[in-house]
Design a protein around this motif. Structure first.
Motif, short mmCIF file in Angstrom:
data_model
loop_
_atom_site.label_atom_id
_atom_site.label_comp_id
_atom_site.label_asym_id
_atom_site.label_seq_id
_atom_site.Cartn_x
_atom_site.Cartn_y
_atom_site.Cartn_z
N ILE A 7 -37.06 -29.19 15.52
CA ILE A 7 -37.22 -30.41 14.74
C ILE A 7 -36.03 -31.35 14.96
O ILE A 7 -36.15 -32.57 14.91
N PRO A 32 -37.90 -26.06 12.85
CA PRO A 32 -38.50 -26.39 11.55
C PRO A 32 -38.71 -25.15 10.69
O PRO A 32 -38.93 -24.05 11.22
N ASN A 67 -37.95 -34.03 16.51
CA ASN A 67 -39.31 -33.63 16.89
C ASN A 67 -39.69 -34.13 18.28
O ASN A 67 -40.81 -34.60 18.52
N ARG A 167 -37.35 -34.09 6.43
CA ARG A 167 -37.70 -32.95 7.28
C ARG A 167 -36.47 -32.12 7.62
O ARG A 167 -36.58 -30.96 8.01
#
Length: 503
Positions: A7, A32, A67, A167
């Motif tokens: 990520i 992630p 990402n 995130r």
């Protein structure tokens, strides 16, 4: 964005400050839904790397990818927009505002007609309740933040980070002021975030904590990445050796201090605050390190602040060198040869924008008075230089702002400040909090050397290994009461915890 194995990727990051290469080609890759621990001594470059990620610093070189897409982060607003949040070690909520106002500050929901808009408190409350339900937090959105515990404020900061649809969340020393129960609650929140695919970058000096919560560990030293490993492949000893570049089989120095006659007697000391310490009695010997243990709320800090004249005493006696003394102010304490190193060096210790020189001399200005209104700058510089060198403090010069030093070196300057007052008794409140393992050993060595010289030391610590490894005797408190005094050689964690949990 399409799914990508990482990520976050920070590739070949470099950052230089005058005279210092803070980052030297550092690469960090985070998956992630994992907790990625970032470890290293103070000054290793961890904070600099994270400040580059959060847009607080502009890197001199390197790339950041989220990402699988390259991103340009020029400021914290950019970072938040991209889904990167950072929870700093020092929490700075607005105490006289509600929980929900703290979370949505700067982006309050509004309603109204055209240019006339009002804050929509009902929507803000609904949004807050929905957010808290998502991450299993039970806090009243309307309560003022100033009425909450540190752990609940930490939970609010996490909720705020989640509210940005983050995130990646950076947590810097998130458990430094939490109890064991509060730490477990934080870990539950982190596990919930992992299940939602959020990546946590976790900075901590607590080895056991890192091994418990982390999936991967990256270790830095002197601005470089040493390596990354699955947490399951590491042990405390391996982490320490990789952090400091050498085996550190001894976490504590050997001590050859010999406690002598009783220097300080405390008899039935009680605070004017009924819920604070009551009827506490103990002795302190010359050349002794007296550890003070207990859980949060034990009133340990309040006790030693009273000995330094920062809190009022309702009853009881303090006897120094066989004579009763009245200590009603820090000035009284200094006259009697007592010094206090406070728990929170950033808020109650250092003057961040002042130099190492000014921070070192500030407690002893009377010594440098010349012609009533002037200060002998030459003598100040000589004394501070001597003490800085004696404590092996790493600083470019005495003119360097203390805020630019690592935590361990800031603590050494504060120790130098008080040693220049030539105290007989040193009150140390959590002297190694937020300091890496290598710097801890240096602080421990200084404390052991001071005890050998005949200085008497009272040391509060919430770290059990530190209490057991450094104390000649251990005084244990619970909810303001003294529950036991143990011989350091015979004490163990189980006995201390049992005494600390007594009611």
């Amino acid at each position: 964005m399409t799914e990508h194995p990482f990520i976050l990727e920070m590739n070949e990051m470099t950052k230089e400050f005058p005279g210092v290469k803070a980052l030297d080609g550092v690469t960090l890759k985070v998956r992630p839904g994992t907790v990625h621990a970032l470890m290293g001594e103070n000054g290793a470059g961890k904070s600099t790397l994270m400040k580059c990620l959060f847009g607080m610093y502009s890197p001199d070189g390197g790339e950041i990818w989220l990402n699988g897409e390259k991103v340009d982060i020029r400021n914290s607003k950019d970072a938040l927009h991209l889904g990167i949040s950072m929870i700093h070690q020092e929490l700075h909520p607005i105490p006289f505002r509600s929980v929900m106002e703290n979370i949505w500050l700067g982006r309050f929901p509004t309603s109204g007609l055209g240019p006339i808009q009002f804050v929509n408190h009902k929507k803000m409350r609904r949004d807050t309740e929905k957010l808290f339900k998502e991450i299993n937090i039970d806090i009243d959105p309307d309560i003022n933040v100033g009425k909450l515990s540190v752990s609940k404020i930490q939970s609010i900061e996490i909720a705020k980070a989640v509210s940005y649809h983050s995130r990646v969340i950076v947590m810097d020393e998130p458990t430094s002021s939490l109890t064991g129960v509060e730490v477990e609650h934080l870990f539950r929140i982190i596990r919930d975030l992992k299940q939602r695919g959020v990546a946590i970058i976790y900075i901590s000096h607590k080895m056991e904590e890192i091994l418990q919560i982390s999936d991967e560990v990256t270790i830095m030293r002197d601005g470089r990445k040493i390596g990354s490993w699955p947490a399951g492949d590491l042990t405390t000893d391996l982490i320490i050796s990789k952090m400091v570049g050498r085996d550190l089989t001894q976490r504590f120095p050997s001590r050859d201090n010999v406690p002598g006659d009783v220097l300080l007697e405390v008899r039935n000391l009680s605070s004017v605050v009924t819920k604070s310490f009551q009827n506490v009695s103990f002795d302190l010997r010359r050349g002794e390190i007296l550890g003070v243990g207990g859980l949060v709320g034990a009133q340990r800090t309040e006790l030693i602040e009273a000995l330094f004249g920062l809190r009022d005493i309702a009853s009881g006696n303090v006897i120094l060198n066989g004579k009763p003394v009245k200590i009603k102010s820090p000035e009284d304490a200094k006259k009697h040869g007592i010094a206090l190193l406070t728990e929170e060096r950033r808020s109650t210790g250092i003057f961040p924008v002042l130099s190492v020189h000014e921070n070192g001399a500030v407690a002893n200005l009377k010594r440098y008075r010349k012609f009533y209104v002037l200060l002998d700058e030459k003598k100040k510089k000589v004394d501070v230089k001597m003490m800085v060198e004696k404590l092996r403090t790493k600083t470019p010069s005495q003119k360097t702002r203390i805020m630019n030093l690592s935590g361990g070196n800031q603590q050494k300057v504060l120790l130098a400040r008080w040693l220049l007052t030539e105290p007989e008794i040193l009150l140390l409140d959590e002297p190694t909090r937020g300091i890496d393992v290598g710097a801890k050993f240096e602080i421990y060595s200084i404390i052991a050397d001071l005890a050998k010289q005949g200085k008497s030391i009272i040391m509060i610590s919430s770290e059990m290994p530190e209490l057991l490894g450094m104390s000649d005797r251990i005084l244990v408190m619970s909810e303001g009461k003294l529950t036991g005094i143990l011989d350091g050689a015979e004490a163990n964690e189980e006995v201390i915890m049992r005494l600390a949990a007594q009611h």
